[in-house]
Design a protein around this motif. Structure first.
Motif, PDB file in Angstrom:
ATOM      1  N   UNK A  73      -5.136 -86.916 -88.175  1.00  0.00           N
ATOM      2  CA  UNK A  73      -3.785 -86.815 -87.612  1.00  0.00           C
ATOM      3  C   UNK A  73      -3.195 -85.395 -87.664  1.00  0.00           C
ATOM      4  N   UNK A  74      -3.563 -84.623 -88.691  1.00  0.00           N
ATOM      5  CA  UNK A  74      -2.921 -83.302 -88.836  1.00  0.00           C
ATOM      6  C   UNK A  74      -3.890 -82.130 -88.729  1.00  0.00           C
ATOM      7  N   UNK A  75      -5.174 -82.408 -88.572  1.00  0.00           N
ATOM      8  CA  UNK A  75      -6.163 -81.325 -88.669  1.00  0.00           C
ATOM      9  C   UNK A  75      -7.103 -81.275 -87.470  1.00  0.00           C
ATOM     10  N   UNK A  76      -7.576 -80.086 -87.183  1.00  0.00           N
ATOM     11  CA  UNK A  76      -8.593 -79.930 -86.139  1.00  0.00           C
ATOM     12  C   UNK A  76      -9.615 -78.864 -86.523  1.00  0.00           C
ATOM     13  N   UNK A  77     -10.785 -78.976 -85.879  1.00  0.00           N
ATOM     14  CA  UNK A  77     -11.844 -77.995 -86.082  1.00  0.00           C
ATOM     15  C   UNK A  77     -11.849 -77.077 -84.861  1.00  0.00           C
ATOM     16  N   UNK A  78     -11.875 -75.766 -85.130  1.00  0.00           N
ATOM     17  CA  UNK A  78     -11.829 -74.802 -84.026  1.00  0.00           C
ATOM     18  C   UNK A  78     -12.891 -73.729 -84.216  1.00  0.00           C
ATOM     19  N   UNK A  79     -13.173 -72.995 -83.119  1.00  0.00           N
ATOM     20  CA  UNK A  79     -14.054 -71.835 -83.249  1.00  0.00           C
ATOM     21  C   UNK A  79     -13.293 -70.748 -83.988  1.00  0.00           C
ATOM     22  N   UNK A  80     -14.001 -70.032 -84.852  1.00  0.00           N
ATOM     23  CA  UNK A  80     -13.357 -68.946 -85.598  1.00  0.00           C
ATOM     24  C   UNK A  80     -13.251 -67.718 -84.697  1.00  0.00           C
ATOM     25  N   UNK A  81     -12.047 -67.381 -84.303  1.00  0.00           N
ATOM     26  CA  UNK A  81     -11.846 -66.199 -83.456  1.00  0.00           C
ATOM     27  C   UNK A  81     -10.917 -65.216 -84.157  1.00  0.00           C
ATOM     28  N   UNK A  82     -10.934 -63.989 -83.689  1.00  0.00           N
ATOM     29  CA  UNK A  82      -9.985 -62.997 -84.202  1.00  0.00           C
ATOM     30  C   UNK A  82      -8.808 -62.990 -83.227  1.00  0.00           C
ATOM     31  N   UNK A  83      -7.637 -63.359 -83.746  1.00  0.00           N
ATOM     32  CA  UNK A  83      -6.473 -63.461 -82.857  1.00  0.00           C
ATOM     33  C   UNK A  83      -6.042 -62.065 -82.373  1.00  0.00           C
ATOM     34  N   UNK A  84      -5.850 -61.939 -81.069  1.00  0.00           N
ATOM     35  CA  UNK A  84      -5.332 -60.695 -80.486  1.00  0.00           C
ATOM     36  C   UNK A  84      -3.814 -60.705 -80.713  1.00  0.00           C
ATOM     37  N   UNK A  85      -3.243 -59.648 -81.328  1.00  0.00           N
ATOM     38  CA  UNK A  85      -1.816 -59.712 -81.706  1.00  0.00           C
ATOM     39  C   UNK A  85      -0.845 -59.555 -80.538  1.00  0.00           C
ATOM     40  N   UNK A  86      -0.980 -60.466 -79.575  1.00  0.00           N
ATOM     41  CA  UNK A  86      -0.073 -60.473 -78.420  1.00  0.00           C
ATOM     42  C   UNK A  86       0.476 -61.873 -78.235  1.00  0.00           C
ATOM     43  N   UNK A  87       1.791 -61.977 -77.988  1.00  0.00           N
ATOM     44  CA  UNK A  87       2.361 -63.252 -77.576  1.00  0.00           C
ATOM     45  C   UNK A  87       2.419 -63.186 -76.062  1.00  0.00           C
ATOM     46  N   UNK A  88       1.619 -64.019 -75.429  1.00  0.00           N
ATOM     47  CA  UNK A  88       1.540 -64.024 -73.969  1.00  0.00           C
ATOM     48  C   UNK A  88       2.494 -65.099 -73.474  1.00  0.00           C
ATOM     49  N   UNK A  89       3.514 -64.686 -72.740  1.00  0.00           N
ATOM     50  CA  UNK A  89       4.555 -65.623 -72.297  1.00  0.00           C
ATOM     51  C   UNK A  89       4.536 -65.735 -70.783  1.00  0.00           C
ATOM     52  N   UNK A  90       4.615 -66.961 -70.288  1.00  0.00           N
ATOM     53  CA  UNK A  90       4.736 -67.176 -68.843  1.00  0.00           C
ATOM     54  C   UNK A  90       6.022 -67.970 -68.618  1.00  0.00           C
ATOM     55  N   UNK A  91       6.792 -67.533 -67.631  1.00  0.00           N
ATOM     56  CA  UNK A  91       8.072 -68.198 -67.333  1.00  0.00           C
ATOM     57  C   UNK A  91       8.108 -68.673 -65.888  1.00  0.00           C
ATOM     58  N   UNK A  92       8.574 -69.915 -65.709  1.00  0.00           N
ATOM     59  CA  UNK A  92       8.778 -70.454 -64.368  1.00  0.00           C
ATOM     60  C   UNK A  92      10.261 -70.569 -64.048  1.00  0.00           C
ATOM     61  N   UNK A  93      11.049 -70.758 -65.087  1.00  0.00           N
ATOM     62  CA  UNK A  93      12.498 -70.937 -64.960  1.00  0.00           C
ATOM     63  C   UNK A  93      13.160 -70.069 -66.029  1.00  0.00           C
ATOM     64  N   UNK A  94      14.286 -69.458 -65.710  1.00  0.00           N
ATOM     65  CA  UNK A  94      14.972 -68.581 -66.671  1.00  0.00           C
ATOM     66  C   UNK A  94      15.523 -69.397 -67.848  1.00  0.00           C
ATOM     67  N   UNK A  95      15.220 -68.947 -69.071  1.00  0.00           N
ATOM     68  CA  UNK A  95      15.772 -69.582 -70.279  1.00  0.00           C
ATOM     69  C   UNK A  95      15.651 -68.601 -71.441  1.00  0.00           C
ATOM     70  N   UNK A  96      16.263 -68.955 -72.553  1.00  0.00           N
ATOM     71  CA  UNK A  96      16.095 -68.222 -73.806  1.00  0.00           C
ATOM     72  C   UNK A  96      16.375 -66.740 -73.684  1.00  0.00           C
ATOM     73  N   UNK A  97      15.434 -65.931 -74.211  1.00  0.00           N
ATOM     74  CA  UNK A  97      15.666 -64.485 -74.291  1.00  0.00           C
ATOM     75  C   UNK A  97      15.787 -63.848 -72.910  1.00  0.00           C
ATOM     76  N   UNK A  98      15.160 -64.428 -71.896  1.00  0.00           N
ATOM     77  CA  UNK A  98      15.258 -63.836 -70.553  1.00  0.00           C
ATOM     78  C   UNK A  98      16.674 -64.000 -69.995  1.00  0.00           C
TER      79      UNK A  98
END
Ligand code: UDP
Length: 235
Positions: A73-98
């Motif tokens: 219920x709370x756990x998953x198995x994933x491939x071990x990757x090195x996270x790229x330090x970018x928050x990739x954001x896609x927007x379809x409708x204006x909200x929040x910080x935009x």
């Protein structure tokens, strides 16, 4: 198991196979760079189930992700990757910080999806950066950035389709990418109501983390409803 990393919403544990990682979804909710914090029963379970369902769907549609399988219920198995330090954001409708930054009304439809990058760094409050910054600072190569951009827009189309079947509008979302040992850039992290803005298609009711950020109440009821609708849409 050895704890390798603890973030705001997840714990990552070492696996015997070093190419894999064990991900545990916590019950903590945080907002405003950790300033607002609360524990919610079942949050870890809802987000693990929602992310698992979405990553399985994306894989079926040809998007390579770090996801291997849901373990419980709370756990998953994933491939071990090195996270790229970018928050990739896609927007379809204006909200929040935009909405705030450009003085726009929340809910304004965008003529085309907006691709945004933030540099993942809590100390600096995840500053917005542009494509040139990302390459010039050595965070990604030009080629990697092109892959990320292309994948993000494909993922946006696929998620919009899936959510719409669940009577949900995908307003915006944040994804993260990681690099495998062989250097391949693939989708990682999670996709859940913590990382997407989801509005009910008929009432525009918010069914995502904005309920927590803005003290709207019924936070977990909204996450449970998203999971219920996604499961129904699938069957
Ligand atoms: N987002 C996220 N993690 C972050 C920042 C943003 O998952 O650290 C998601 C957020 O839930 C929304 C989208 O990215 O779906 C765009 O967020 P925005 O820039 O509007 O920031 P916010 O209003 O959340 O501060």
């Amino acid at each position: 198991m050895k704890l390798l990393y603890e973030g705001k919403a997840k714990q990552l544990f070492e696996c015997e196979n070093k190419d894999e990682i064990y991900v545990h979804y916590k019950n903590s909710a945080t907002a405003f760079n950790g300033e607002k914090k609360e524990e919610f029963d079942f949050k870890g379970s809802f987000n693990n189930n929602i992310t698992s369902l979405i990553f399985e769907y994306l894989e079926r549609e040809g998007v390579e992700t770090h996801f291997i399988k849901k373990i419980n219920e709370t756990d998953q198995l994933c491939k071990h990757v090195k996270i790229i330090p970018l928050e990739v954001i896609v927007r379809n409708i204006v909200a929040g910080s935009m909405a705030k930054k450009y003085g726009l009304e929340e809910g304004t439809k965008l003529i085309k999806p907006v691709f945004e990058l933030s540099y993942k760094n809590d100390e600096l409050n995840d500053p917005l950066i542009n494509d040139d910054h990302a390459v010039a600072l050595g965070i990604v190569t030009e080629e990697e950035l092109n892959i990320i951009k292309k994948q993000a827009l494909i993922i946006n189309n696929l998620l919009q389709k899936l959510y719409l079947k669940s009577n949900l509008i995908l307003v915006d979302f944040k994804i993260e990418f990681g690099k495998t040992k062989s250097g391949k850039v693939i989708l990682a992290d999670e996709i859940s109501p913590d990382t997407c803005r989801l509005w009910d298609v008929n009432t525009n009711e918010k069914l995502d983390k904005d309920r927590f950020r803005r003290d709207l109440g019924s936070v977990m009821e909204a996450y449970e409803e998203v999971l219920r609708r996604l499961k129904n849409a699938k069957s």
